[in-house]
Write a protein that holds these residues in place. Structure first.
Motif, PDB file in Angstrom:
ATOM      1  N   ILE A 134      25.919  26.019  32.525  1.00 28.50           N
ATOM      2  CA  ILE A 134      27.091  26.757  32.041  1.00 28.50           C
ATOM      3  C   ILE A 134      27.790  25.968  30.941  1.00 28.50           C
ATOM      4  O   ILE A 134      28.263  26.540  29.944  1.00 28.50           O
ATOM      5  CB  ILE A 134      28.052  27.054  33.215  1.00 28.50           C
ATOM      6  CG1 ILE A 134      27.391  28.020  34.197  1.00 28.50           C
ATOM      7  CG2 ILE A 134      29.360  27.643  32.704  1.00 28.50           C
ATOM      8  CD1 ILE A 134      28.215  28.294  35.441  1.00 28.50           C
ATOM      9  N   LEU A 135      27.853  24.654  31.085  1.00 26.68           N
ATOM     10  CA  LEU A 135      28.447  23.815  30.044  1.00 26.68           C
ATOM     11  C   LEU A 135      27.645  23.925  28.749  1.00 26.68           C
ATOM     12  O   LEU A 135      28.217  24.078  27.664  1.00 26.68           O
ATOM     13  CB  LEU A 135      28.503  22.358  30.512  1.00 26.68           C
ATOM     14  CG  LEU A 135      28.910  21.322  29.443  1.00 26.68           C
ATOM     15  CD1 LEU A 135      30.309  21.616  28.912  1.00 26.68           C
ATOM     16  CD2 LEU A 135      28.838  19.913  30.021  1.00 26.68           C
ATOM     17  N   LEU A 136      26.318  23.841  28.861  1.00 26.49           N
ATOM     18  CA  LEU A 136      25.480  23.930  27.675  1.00 26.49           C
ATOM     19  C   LEU A 136      25.630  25.282  26.989  1.00 26.49           C
ATOM     20  O   LEU A 136      25.669  25.375  25.762  1.00 26.49           O
ATOM     21  CB  LEU A 136      24.019  23.698  28.055  1.00 26.49           C
ATOM     22  CG  LEU A 136      23.642  22.277  28.487  1.00 26.49           C
ATOM     23  CD1 LEU A 136      22.185  22.231  28.911  1.00 26.49           C
ATOM     24  CD2 LEU A 136      23.903  21.283  27.363  1.00 26.49           C
ATOM     25  N   GLU A 137      25.734  26.331  27.791  1.00 22.13           N
ATOM     26  CA  GLU A 137      25.915  27.657  27.214  1.00 22.13           C
ATOM     27  C   GLU A 137      27.224  27.723  26.430  1.00 22.13           C
ATOM     28  O   GLU A 137      27.280  28.256  25.313  1.00 22.13           O
ATOM     29  CB  GLU A 137      25.908  28.721  28.299  1.00 22.13           C
ATOM     30  CG  GLU A 137      26.075  30.126  27.729  1.00 22.13           C
ATOM     31  CD  GLU A 137      26.121  31.182  28.818  1.00 22.13           C
ATOM     32  OE1 GLU A 137      26.010  32.370  28.471  1.00 22.13           O
ATOM     33  OE2 GLU A 137      26.262  30.817  29.991  1.00 22.13           O
ATOM     34  N   ALA A 138      28.292  27.185  26.984  1.00 22.98           N
ATOM     35  CA  ALA A 138      29.588  27.203  26.305  1.00 22.98           C
ATOM     36  C   ALA A 138      29.543  26.400  25.008  1.00 22.98           C
ATOM     37  O   ALA A 138      30.084  26.820  23.977  1.00 22.98           O
ATOM     38  CB  ALA A 138      30.667  26.645  27.233  1.00 22.98           C
ATOM     39  N   VAL A 139      28.872  25.229  25.066  1.00 18.30           N
ATOM     40  CA  VAL A 139      28.772  24.386  23.875  1.00 18.30           C
ATOM     41  C   VAL A 139      27.960  25.089  22.786  1.00 18.30           C
ATOM     42  O   VAL A 139      28.340  25.117  21.615  1.00 18.30           O
ATOM     43  CB  VAL A 139      28.143  23.028  24.233  1.00 18.30           C
ATOM     44  CG1 VAL A 139      27.814  22.237  22.968  1.00 18.30           C
ATOM     45  CG2 VAL A 139      29.097  22.221  25.112  1.00 18.30           C
ATOM     46  N   LEU A 140      26.843  25.686  23.181  1.00 16.38           N
ATOM     47  CA  LEU A 140      25.999  26.384  22.216  1.00 16.38           C
ATOM     48  C   LEU A 140      26.705  27.608  21.633  1.00 16.38           C
ATOM     49  O   LEU A 140      26.611  27.879  20.437  1.00 16.38           O
ATOM     50  CB  LEU A 140      24.694  26.806  22.885  1.00 16.38           C
ATOM     51  CG  LEU A 140      23.662  25.700  23.064  1.00 16.38           C
ATOM     52  CD1 LEU A 140      22.540  26.173  23.988  1.00 16.38           C
ATOM     53  CD2 LEU A 140      23.095  25.271  21.730  1.00 16.38           C
ATOM     54  N   ALA A 141      27.419  28.344  22.471  1.00 12.85           N
ATOM     55  CA  ALA A 141      28.148  29.514  21.987  1.00 12.85           C
ATOM     56  C   ALA A 141      29.192  29.106  20.960  1.00 12.85           C
ATOM     57  O   ALA A 141      29.361  29.771  19.924  1.00 12.85           O
ATOM     58  CB  ALA A 141      28.801  30.250  23.162  1.00 12.85           C
ATOM     59  N   GLU A 142      29.880  27.997  21.219  1.00 19.33           N
ATOM     60  CA  GLU A 142      30.882  27.512  20.266  1.00 19.33           C
ATOM     61  C   GLU A 142      30.229  27.102  18.953  1.00 19.33           C
ATOM     62  O   GLU A 142      30.737  27.381  17.862  1.00 19.33           O
ATOM     63  CB  GLU A 142      31.647  26.334  20.867  1.00 19.33           C
ATOM     64  CG  GLU A 142      32.750  25.810  19.961  1.00 19.33           C
ATOM     65  CD  GLU A 142      33.519  24.659  20.597  1.00 19.33           C
ATOM     66  OE1 GLU A 142      34.517  24.210  20.003  1.00 19.33           O
ATOM     67  OE2 GLU A 142      33.114  24.212  21.683  1.00 19.33           O
ATOM     68  N   HIS A 143      29.072  26.442  19.049  1.00 22.76           N
ATOM     69  CA  HIS A 143      28.348  26.025  17.859  1.00 22.76           C
ATOM     70  C   HIS A 143      27.926  27.238  17.020  1.00 22.76           C
ATOM     71  O   HIS A 143      28.078  27.239  15.785  1.00 22.76           O
ATOM     72  CB  HIS A 143      27.114  25.219  18.268  1.00 22.76           C
ATOM     73  CG  HIS A 143      26.246  24.787  17.133  1.00 22.76           C
ATOM     74  ND1 HIS A 143      26.679  23.954  16.118  1.00 22.76           N
ATOM     75  CD2 HIS A 143      24.941  25.073  16.843  1.00 22.76           C
ATOM     76  CE1 HIS A 143      25.698  23.748  15.249  1.00 22.76           C
ATOM     77  NE2 HIS A 143      24.639  24.416  15.677  1.00 22.76           N
ATOM     78  N   ILE A 144      27.440  28.273  17.675  1.00 20.32           N
ATOM     79  CA  ILE A 144      26.993  29.464  16.968  1.00 20.32           C
ATOM     80  C   ILE A 144      28.178  30.204  16.347  1.00 20.32           C
ATOM     81  O   ILE A 144      28.086  30.736  15.236  1.00 20.32           O
ATOM     82  CB  ILE A 144      26.201  30.376  17.915  1.00 20.32           C
ATOM     83  CG1 ILE A 144      24.895  29.680  18.318  1.00 20.32           C
ATOM     84  CG2 ILE A 144      25.899  31.718  17.263  1.00 20.32           C
ATOM     85  CD1 ILE A 144      24.108  30.409  19.372  1.00 20.32           C
ATOM     86  N   GLU A 145      29.306  30.224  17.045  1.00 22.73           N
ATOM     87  CA  GLU A 145      30.511  30.841  16.481  1.00 22.73           C
ATOM     88  C   GLU A 145      30.952  30.101  15.218  1.00 22.73           C
ATOM     89  O   GLU A 145      31.397  30.717  14.236  1.00 22.73           O
ATOM     90  CB  GLU A 145      31.640  30.858  17.511  1.00 22.73           C
ATOM     91  CG  GLU A 145      31.387  31.743  18.725  1.00 22.73           C
ATOM     92  CD  GLU A 145      31.507  33.230  18.433  1.00 22.73           C
ATOM     93  OE1 GLU A 145      31.604  33.617  17.249  1.00 22.73           O
ATOM     94  OE2 GLU A 145      31.488  34.010  19.402  1.00 22.73           O
TER      95      GLU A 145
END
Length: 226
Positions: free
Chosen positions: A36-47
């Motif tokens: 879940i942490l990795l998903e949040a980090v990746l989502a922020e990066h893509i945004e």
């Protein structure tokens, strides 16, 4: 993100908390699992990348905006192969936030590509998934090259192939000899032996070989030079 990029996907939440300078309990309260942490980090990066696409669209010509964004995307992703592995892994972890961010990213990329193609700067047969593949390949190239600057230079050469081919008109060389045409057309016309201009044959007298003094003199100079 930096911890995962440097230490790999197997890094623990405790290690991430240590590198972040916070307690493990703080991390676990916000992110029950590492996935879940990795998903949040990746989502922020893509945004962040989606926002970058918007900035390029606002400040540059369509084709330049697309190329500038692709280069920024590759530069910011270089050295983060572990994060790319997360995107393409099949672990079944929650992806709702990441999917939404990815959708917005692809829409921004489609807009950049469409504008560049409409302006005639990018080949019409290029698709958004082609650009995504080029970005992945460019990131791998830069990561593998010892010299980062040279790696980016190779990426630029690679991206040049996206440009629409220039439409050029064949140059007309006035001094080049034209094919000599001795045949006579149905209406009694022949052509200047130098420039190919159609000539009218008179009913009497010797048929002319040239349309005028200029071609006659040019042909004479050519004979002397040869």
């Amino acid at each position: 993100m930096r911890v995962v990029a440097e230490e790999g996907l197997e890094v623990s939440l405790g290690r991430i908390a240590q590198r972040a300078g916070v307690g493990a309990g703080t991390v676990y309260r916000h992110f029950p699992s590492k996935e879940i942490l990795l998903e949040a980090v990746l989502a922020e990066h893509i945004e962040d990348l989606t926002a970058a696409a918007g900035r390029w669209a606002a400040r540059a010509a369509p084709a330049d905006a697309l190329f500038g964004f692709l280069l920024e995307l590759i530069e910011r992703s270089t050295g983060r192969q572990h994060l790319c592995d997360v995107l393409f892994s099949d672990k079944g972890w929650p992806r709702a936030a990441l999917s939404a961010a990815a959708q917005r990213f692809h829409e921004a990329l489609d807009r950049l590509l469409g504008s560049a193609q409409q302006a005639g700067g990018i080949r019409a047969d290029v698709r958004a998934d082609d650009l995504a593949a080029l970005a992945v390949g460019g990131t791998a190239l830069c990561s593998a090259h010892r010299d980062r600057a040279r790696g980016l230079r190779l990426v630029r050469l690679q991206l040049t192939g996206l440009r629409a081919p220039a439409v050029t008109k064949a140059a007309e060389f006035r001094d080049a000899p034209s094919p000599q045409r001795h045949e006579t057309a149905a209406r009694g016309a022949s052509h200047c032996a130098e420039c190919g201009t159609e000539l009218l044959i008179r009913a009497t007298g010797r048929p002319p070989r040239y349309c005028g003094p200029t071609c006659r003199q040019r042909a004479r100079r050519r004979r002397i030079a040869s």
